[in-house]
Design a protein around this motif. Structure first.
Motif, PDB file in Angstrom:
ATOM      1  N   TYR A 113       0.812  -1.272   0.033  1.00 57.07           N
ATOM      2  CA  TYR A 113       0.120  -0.069  -0.070  1.00 57.07           C
ATOM      3  C   TYR A 113       0.733   1.257   0.078  1.00 57.07           C
ATOM      4  O   TYR A 113       2.128   1.055   0.236  1.00 57.07           O
ATOM      5  N   PRO A 114       0.435   2.366  -0.627  1.00 59.68           N
ATOM      6  CA  PRO A 114       1.231   3.539  -0.508  1.00 59.68           C
ATOM      7  C   PRO A 114       1.825   3.887   0.726  1.00 59.68           C
ATOM      8  O   PRO A 114       1.468   4.067   2.003  1.00 59.68           O
ATOM      9  N   ASN A 115       3.235   4.102   0.540  1.00 63.32           N
ATOM     10  CA  ASN A 115       4.228   4.703   1.628  1.00 63.32           C
ATOM     11  C   ASN A 115       4.140   3.362   2.740  1.00 63.32           C
ATOM     12  O   ASN A 115       4.273   3.843   4.039  1.00 63.32           O
ATOM     13  N   GLN A 116       3.888   2.267   2.630  1.00 61.53           N
ATOM     14  CA  GLN A 116       3.982   1.096   3.536  1.00 61.53           C
ATOM     15  C   GLN A 116       5.085   0.009   2.835  1.00 61.53           C
ATOM     16  O   GLN A 116       5.354  -0.070   1.638  1.00 61.53           O
ATOM     17  N   GLY A 117       5.483  -0.942   3.608  1.00 61.25           N
ATOM     18  CA  GLY A 117       6.222  -2.089   3.343  1.00 61.25           C
ATOM     19  C   GLY A 117       5.334  -3.361   2.772  1.00 61.25           C
ATOM     20  O   GLY A 117       4.235  -2.906   2.174  1.00 61.25           O
ATOM     21  N   LEU A 118       5.798  -4.304   2.566  1.00 63.08           N
ATOM     22  CA  LEU A 118       5.186  -5.613   1.956  1.00 63.08           C
ATOM     23  C   LEU A 118       4.554  -6.131   2.585  1.00 63.08           C
ATOM     24  O   LEU A 118       4.864  -6.667   3.841  1.00 63.08           O
ATOM     25  N   GLN A 119       3.035  -6.631   2.431  1.00 63.91           N
ATOM     26  CA  GLN A 119       2.429  -7.592   3.147  1.00 63.91           C
ATOM     27  C   GLN A 119       2.048  -8.795   2.311  1.00 63.91           C
ATOM     28  O   GLN A 119       1.717  -8.714   1.124  1.00 63.91           O
ATOM     29  N   LEU A 120       2.216 -10.102   2.849  1.00 61.10           N
ATOM     30  CA  LEU A 120       1.971 -11.160   2.401  1.00 61.10           C
ATOM     31  C   LEU A 120       0.511 -11.325   2.212  1.00 61.10           C
ATOM     32  O   LEU A 120      -0.219 -11.151   2.974  1.00 61.10           O
ATOM     33  N   LEU A 121       0.073 -11.760   0.882  1.00 54.32           N
ATOM     34  CA  LEU A 121      -1.346 -11.952   0.444  1.00 54.32           C
ATOM     35  C   LEU A 121      -1.771 -13.281   0.489  1.00 54.32           C
ATOM     36  O   LEU A 121      -2.359 -13.685   1.192  1.00 54.32           O
ATOM     37  N   LEU A 122      -0.719 -14.195   0.174  1.00 50.34           N
ATOM     38  CA  LEU A 122      -0.736 -15.572  -0.125  1.00 50.34           C
ATOM     39  C   LEU A 122       0.519 -16.322  -0.663  1.00 50.34           C
ATOM     40  O   LEU A 122       1.513 -15.469  -1.201  1.00 50.34           O
TER      41      LEU A 122
END
Lengths: 112, 113
Positions: free
Chosen positions: B39-48
Motif C-alpha cells: 500500500y502507498p508508503n508502506q512495506g510489503l504484506q503477504l497476500l498468499l
C-alpha cells in the motif's frame, strides 16, 4: 508470525553522509536479508545478513557501500555510506525462512 | 536462476469488477510462489503463498491464486474489487532449498469508483 520493527521509517540526508537502518525481530531467526526498492521499481536483494560472519552480497553491491551488521539472531543493521541522490530508495529488511518470511515496513531514504 | 514477469505494469478496474493480475515465472528448479501487496508508503504484506498441495491458494482480503505448473503461472484473482485494493502487487518466487526471493516488476492496481 514475526513482528519486524524497522527504523527510521524515513529520512532525508545530505549527500556524502551515511545512514544506518535498524531491523529488530521479535523472535530469533536464522536468516535476515536487506532489499532495495528504487523509485517505481521492484525489489532487489542487497545482501544476506549472516549471524557471526560477514554478509553475503549480491552482484552490484559491495561491503564498503552497504556495510551490514548481524550481532545476534534478532537484530541487523544496514548502513548506506557516502550517499548520493542515486541511493534514494526504500530499503527493506526481511526475516525468516523463505516459507515463512516477513518484511519490515521499510525505510524511505531521500538523498539531497 | 529464477525470473518473474508480471503482465501489465498498471491495471485499472471498476469497484465490484473482477481483478486478475498475471504472473509467470521461469526456473530450473522447483519453487515456492508468493504474492505481496504494498500500500502507498508502506512495506510489503503477504497476500498468499503456494508451498505445496492444492494448486488453488486462498489469501487475505478475498484474494486467491492458482498455481499452474505446466504454464509456469501463478495468477492472482479477486472476484469483486474494492477501492481499498488500490495498491502495488508483487509476485515473487523462491527456490525450494534456497532462501532468496526474486520479485517481479510489480503491477499497480487502481480500483475506480
Amino acid at each position: 508470525s514475526a513482528v519486524i520493527s524497522q527504523k527510521p521509517s524515513r529520512d532525508i540526508c545530505q549527500r556524502g553522509t551515511s545512514l544506518t537502518i535498524q531491523c529488530q525481530v521479535d523472535s530469533q531467526v536464522t536468516m535476515m536479508f536487506w532489499y532495495r526498492q528504487q523509485p517505481g521499481q521492484s525489489l532487489t536483494l542487497i545482501a544476506t545478513a549472516n549471524q557471526g560472519s560477514e554478509a553475503t552480497y549480491e552482484s552490484g553491491f559491495v561491503i564498503d557501500k552497504f556495510p551490514i551488521s548481524r550481532p545476534n539472531l534478532t537484530f541487523s543493521t544496514l548502513t548506506v555510506s557516502n550517499m548520493s541522490p542515486e541511493d534514494s530508495s526504500i530499503y527493506l529488511c526481511k526475516a525468516g525462512e523463505n516459507t515463512e518470511a516477513f518484511f519490515g515496513q521499510g525505510t524511505r531514504l531521500t538523498v539531497v | 536462476a529464477q525470473s518473474v514477469t508480471q503482465l501489465g505494469s498498471h491495471v485499472s478496474v471498476s469497484e465490484g469488477a473482477l481483478v486478475l493480475l498475471r504472473c509467470n515465472y521461469s526456473s530450473s528448479v522447483s519453487v515456492y510462489l508468493f504474492w505481496y501487496v504494498q500500500y502507498p508508503n508502506q512495506g510489503l504484506q503477504l497476500l498468499l503463498k503456494y508451498l505445496s498441495g492444492s494448486t488453488l491458494v486462498k489469501g487475505i482480503n478475498g484474494f486467491e491464486a492458482e498455481f499452474n505448473k505446466s504454464q509456469t503461472s501463478f495468477h492472482l484473482r479477486k472476484p469483486s474489487a474494492h477501492i481499498s485494493d488500490t495498491a502495488e502487487y508483487f509476485c515473487a518466487v523462491s527456490p525450494r532449498g534456497g532462501q532468496n526471493f526474486v520479485f517481479g516488476p510489480g503491477t499497480r492496481l487502481s480500483v475506480l469508483p
